[in-house]
Design an enzyme around this catalytic site. Structure first.
Site, PDB file in Angstrom:
ATOM      1  N   CYS A   2       2.148  -8.831  -7.574  1.00  0.00           N
ATOM      2  CA  CYS A   2       3.597  -8.951  -7.499  1.00  0.00           C
ATOM      3  C   CYS A   2       4.104  -9.224  -8.901  1.00  0.00           C
ATOM      4  O   CYS A   2       3.909 -10.318  -9.434  1.00  0.00           O
ATOM      5  CB  CYS A   2       3.985 -10.083  -6.546  1.00  0.00           C
ATOM      6  SG  CYS A   2       5.765 -10.351  -6.441  1.00  0.00           S
ATOM      7  N   GLU A 129       6.809  -2.747  -5.685  1.00  0.00           N
ATOM      8  CA  GLU A 129       5.424  -2.356  -5.940  1.00  0.00           C
ATOM      9  C   GLU A 129       5.403  -0.865  -6.233  1.00  0.00           C
ATOM     10  O   GLU A 129       6.219  -0.103  -5.714  1.00  0.00           O
ATOM     11  CB  GLU A 129       4.533  -2.709  -4.749  1.00  0.00           C
ATOM     12  CG  GLU A 129       3.050  -2.672  -5.055  1.00  0.00           C
ATOM     13  CD  GLU A 129       2.687  -3.529  -6.254  1.00  0.00           C
ATOM     14  OE1 GLU A 129       2.601  -2.952  -7.371  1.00  0.00           O
ATOM     15  OE2 GLU A 129       2.502  -4.739  -6.096  1.00  0.00           O
TER      16      GLU A 129
END
Length: 335
Positions: A2, A129
């Site tokens: 992340c 992402e």
């Protein structure tokens, strides 16, 4: 992993979105730590080293407080351990924006925070992402499904939050004192796990997401929930959704609604978006994050697509948990 998030709510709306029940059953909003609401800046595109809203036990700041009470703080993304002895935190040689769940019980960077109960919940609208497609990377925006519970006026409470559901990611924090004096720096890392089937076709890692207030309560209440029990909350979840977004989000300097707006991919890359997704795009184009303005972003729920690869092993953390519970560790087969 992340490495980029969005958090667009105004500081007061962050409080309202974090409503919880205390031990007496009453609903409460956590307060911001003194001065921290000014340190937090809403953004469509947050990157490491920026300040993000973090939820933690009030007892970390007030020793006489109950460990179940909560407080909001603005913390730097990228953990600086208390033992770091350089005068400038930017000189930190290790990337600490993410902490792998399978090694955090062993690594010196994180295990002190873990075993001292320095657990926190990192708040965001969602995270980004990138899925690798040959030589290109396609970004996706990932978040909780937005389902509103209908209540009659009689059932409404002043503390009820009717806006978006914030993503609640498990994290660890630490506080660093500059060796030459100065303000204490609070910083955090996001714990990551193997990706769930819902998103492992995008990336093989995902944040450890705490799904529901009971999971959040147990992770934060270090006074009542010991480390070995809290670690059982760290696992992949399926209750997430996503949509593709523009590559404008690739540059962390870009901070516009376009970063998180749903786009239509070609047939080669993915399915066309629904009418609700297109409506969201139109809505976002007329919005920007403002501290003085309360607003929420309604995200569409899209169907999952793409064949998921195999999951990887849980690693050292699961072995450590079994050892703490008195279970024998698995023996390696002799070659």
């Amino acid at each position: 992993m992340c490495g980029r998030t969005a958090c667009t709510l105004a500081p007061d709306d962050v409080r309202k979105a974090c409503t919880y029940r205390d031990k007496q059953g009453g609903r409460k909003w956590p307060n911001w730590r003194d001065g921290d609401s000014d340190k937090y800046q809403p953004s469509y595109n947050k990157s490491p080293q920026s300040n993000s809203p973090v939820l933690l036990s009030l007892k970390h700041f007030q020793k006489d407080a109950d460990s179940s009470e909560r407080v909001l703080a603005a913390m730097r993304w990228g953990l600086i351990p208390s033992w770091f002895n350089e005068p400038d935190p930017s000189k930190m040689q290790y990337k600490t924006n993410n902490c792998r769940s399978d090694t955090m019980t062993e690594k010196a960077l994180y295990k002190a925070s873990l075993f001292k109960g320095k657990r926190c919940v990192v708040l965001a609208d969602g995270f980004y992402e990138w899925q690798r497609q040959n030589s290109e990377k396609q970004p996706y925006y990932i978040y909780f499904p937005q389902i509103k519970a209908e209540k009659s006026p009689a059932e409404q409470d002043i503390t009820d939050w009717n806006g978006q559901r914030l993503l609640t990611m498990a994290g660890l924090f630490d506080c660093w004192e500059p060796p030459n004096g100065g303000e204490t720096l609070y910083s955090y890392t996001v714990i990551t796990v193997d990706s769930s089937k819902t998103m492992n076709w995008i990336h093989d890692r995902m944040p450890a997401i705490l799904d529901g207030d009971e999971a959040v309560r147990k992770w934060l209440d270090f006074g009542e929930v010991p480390t070995k029990d809290a670690l059982k909350l760290i696992h992949p979840i399926e209750n997430i959704t996503y949509h593709p977004v523009s590559t404008v989000v690739n540059n962390s300097r870009n901070n516009t609604p376009e970063c998180m707006a749903a786009i239509i991919l070609t047939q080669k890359k993915g399915p066309a978006l629904s009418a609700s997704s297109k409506k969201m795009l139109d809505w976002l184009q007329n919005k920007s994050p403002k501290k003085e303005e309360s607003h929420s972003i309604q995200s569409p729920k899209l169907s999952q697509f793409g064949a998921p690869p195999k999951k990887t092993s849980a690693g050292l953390m699961q072995q450590w948990l079994k050892k703490e519970d008195g279970e024998p560790s698995p023996k390696r087969a002799k070659k």
